[in-house]
Motif scaffolding. Structure first.
Motif, PDB file in Angstrom:
ATOM      1  N   GLN A  10       0.827  -1.212   0.000  1.00 50.10           N
ATOM      2  CA  GLN A  10       0.000   0.000   0.000  1.00 50.10           C
ATOM      3  C   GLN A  10       0.860   1.259   0.000  1.00 50.10           C
ATOM      4  OE1 GLN A  10      -3.404  -0.570  -0.304  1.00 50.10           O
ATOM      5  NE2 GLN A  10      -2.524  -2.621  -0.481  1.00 50.10           N
ATOM      6  N   THR A  22      -7.592  -6.898   5.693  1.00 49.85           N
ATOM      7  CA  THR A  22      -7.335  -6.397   4.339  1.00 49.85           C
ATOM      8  C   THR A  22      -8.636  -5.931   3.675  1.00 49.85           C
ATOM      9  OG1 THR A  22      -7.441  -8.679   3.507  1.00 49.85           O
ATOM     10  CG2 THR A  22      -5.275  -7.793   3.998  1.00 49.85           C
ATOM     11  N   TRP A  76      -9.594  -2.567   5.323  1.00 52.55           N
ATOM     12  CA  TRP A  76      -8.673  -1.525   4.847  1.00 52.55           C
ATOM     13  C   TRP A  76      -9.073  -1.067   3.444  1.00 52.55           C
ATOM     14  CZ3 TRP A  76      -4.421   0.596   7.389  1.00 52.55           C
ATOM     15  CH2 TRP A  76      -3.632   1.449   6.618  1.00 52.55           C
ATOM     16  N   THR A  77      -9.290  -2.026   2.561  1.00 52.98           N
ATOM     17  CA  THR A  77      -9.643  -1.703   1.175  1.00 52.98           C
ATOM     18  C   THR A  77     -10.959  -0.953   1.101  1.00 52.98           C
ATOM     19  OG1 THR A  77      -8.458  -3.677   0.411  1.00 52.98           O
ATOM     20  CG2 THR A  77     -10.026  -2.680  -1.114  1.00 52.98           C
ATOM     21  N   THR A  86      -4.886   7.369   4.959  1.00 53.19           N
ATOM     22  CA  THR A  86      -4.046   6.423   5.688  1.00 53.19           C
ATOM     23  C   THR A  86      -3.089   7.186   6.589  1.00 53.19           C
ATOM     24  OG1 THR A  86      -2.500   6.368   3.810  1.00 53.19           O
ATOM     25  CG2 THR A  86      -4.184   4.657   3.908  1.00 53.19           C
TER      26      THR A  86
END
Length: 328
Positions: free
Chosen positions: A12, A175, A178-179, A189
């Motif tokens: 990322q 994950t 987060w996405t 972020t």
């Protein structure tokens, strides 16, 4: 840290600054919806039918008050009542999770293991099993460490004016979350250092290796944060902690401060009163993290009837320290 989670974060476009922390380039201020990889924290799990009994005899909060709807700050003390570590205690079914700085995980694990003896209790480093995420959504403030568990995701709300949630989940859910937050909801972020900054201005007293066994829990304001029970019965260090409580106010207390200096004040650095004749040491640095223009710090000072108007760092005579109100 889970290796798949670390690989995901590195993909990322993170900027790794040491083994346990993953930093993102700062893109906006902390008043925006933000997401953080809390790679500076680890998870220690305590399981077995005697897990609650084991913890009850070793930590400052009342384990019987912890549920899937309520978490708590707590400390583990040595026999002299000094905090070896502070942590967030969370319950998931019959399992207790201790969320604490990575650097103290092995210390706490070994200390708890000393008291297992023939108890049905197992202590496990679960940092590979669980991923930790932080969410900041400024419009939704909380007052306590309330907890919600849904679809295997543990969400702990942090008290303070800045609304934050700490999420504990597996790597697949981490994950996905987060996405979703970044790509679909536009969350910025942030870094683990930025989350630590928010902990500092909210008065969350993380003990580190440098400050382990330096302070009685009341010196870290754990009593004010609900992290000490004075009616739960005996635990290691309880006599000193109780005596401090029943004999009156602690002689030292934790404060929020800011410091104008070029380098980060180290944990356990000495703080001096520049107005005293001999510039005596009156406190210690617990934590420090760079903010927008200055370092914000949690410091432990000797309590006094008069105000401290001219504080500084013993190792940096040019540094000026100013006391601030907590962000709560």
């Amino acid at each position: 840290m889970n290796s798949n989670w670390k690989t995901f974060l590195l993909n990322q476009q993170t900027l790794p600054n040491d083994e346990n922390r993953v930093a993102f380039a700062d893109t906006a201020n902390i008043s925006e919806n933000s997401i953080y990889p809390l790679t500076h924290l680890a998870v220690l799990s305590v399981t077995g039918k005697d897990a609650a009994k084991l913890l009850q005899g070793q930590i400052t909060c009342n384990v019987n008050d912890i549920s899937e709807a309520k978490s708590s700050l707590a400390a583990m003390c040595n026999p002299k009542g000094r905090a070896i570590a502070t942590f967030l205690l969370v319950k998931k079914s019959d399992e207790f999770l201790l969320i604490l700085p990575v650097e103290l995980l092995e210390t706490v694990k070994k200390r708890l293991q000393m008291y297992v003896l023939r108890s049905d209790a197992k202590i496990t480093d679960s940092s590979d099993e669980f991923c930790l995420l932080g969410l900041c959504e400024p419009e939704h403030a909380a007052q306590t460490f309330s907890t919600l568990i849904q679809k295997g995701i543990i969400s702990i709300s942090f008290p303070g004016l800045t609304s934050r949630k700490l999420l504990v989940t597996n790597v697949d859910s981490a994950t996905r979350i987060w996405t979703e937050q970044v790509d679909s909801k536009g969350f910025r972020t942030g870094s683990s250092n930025e989350w630590l900054y928010l902990d500092i201005i909210s008065g969350i007293p993380w003990v580190t290796t440098a400050t382990s066994e330096e302070f009685v829990p009341q010196m870290l304001n754990l009593d004010k944060l609900g992290g000490i029970s004075f009616n739960k019965g005996c635990y290691t260090g309880q006599e000193i902690v109780a005596r401090t409580h029943y004999l009156g106010k602690s002689k030292r207390e934790m404060f929020l401060a800011e410091c104008q200096t070029l380098t980060r004040p180290e944990s356990n650095s000495s703080i001096i009163n520049k107005d005293s004749a001999e510039q005596e040491v009156v406190g210690k640095v617990l934590l420090a993290q760079l903010g927008e223009k200055s370092y914000k710090m949690l410091i432990v000072l000797q309590t006094t009837d008069s105000d401290y108007n001219n504080l500084g760092l013993q190792d940096d005579m040019q540094a000026q320290i100013k006391l601030l109100p907590f962000n709560v």
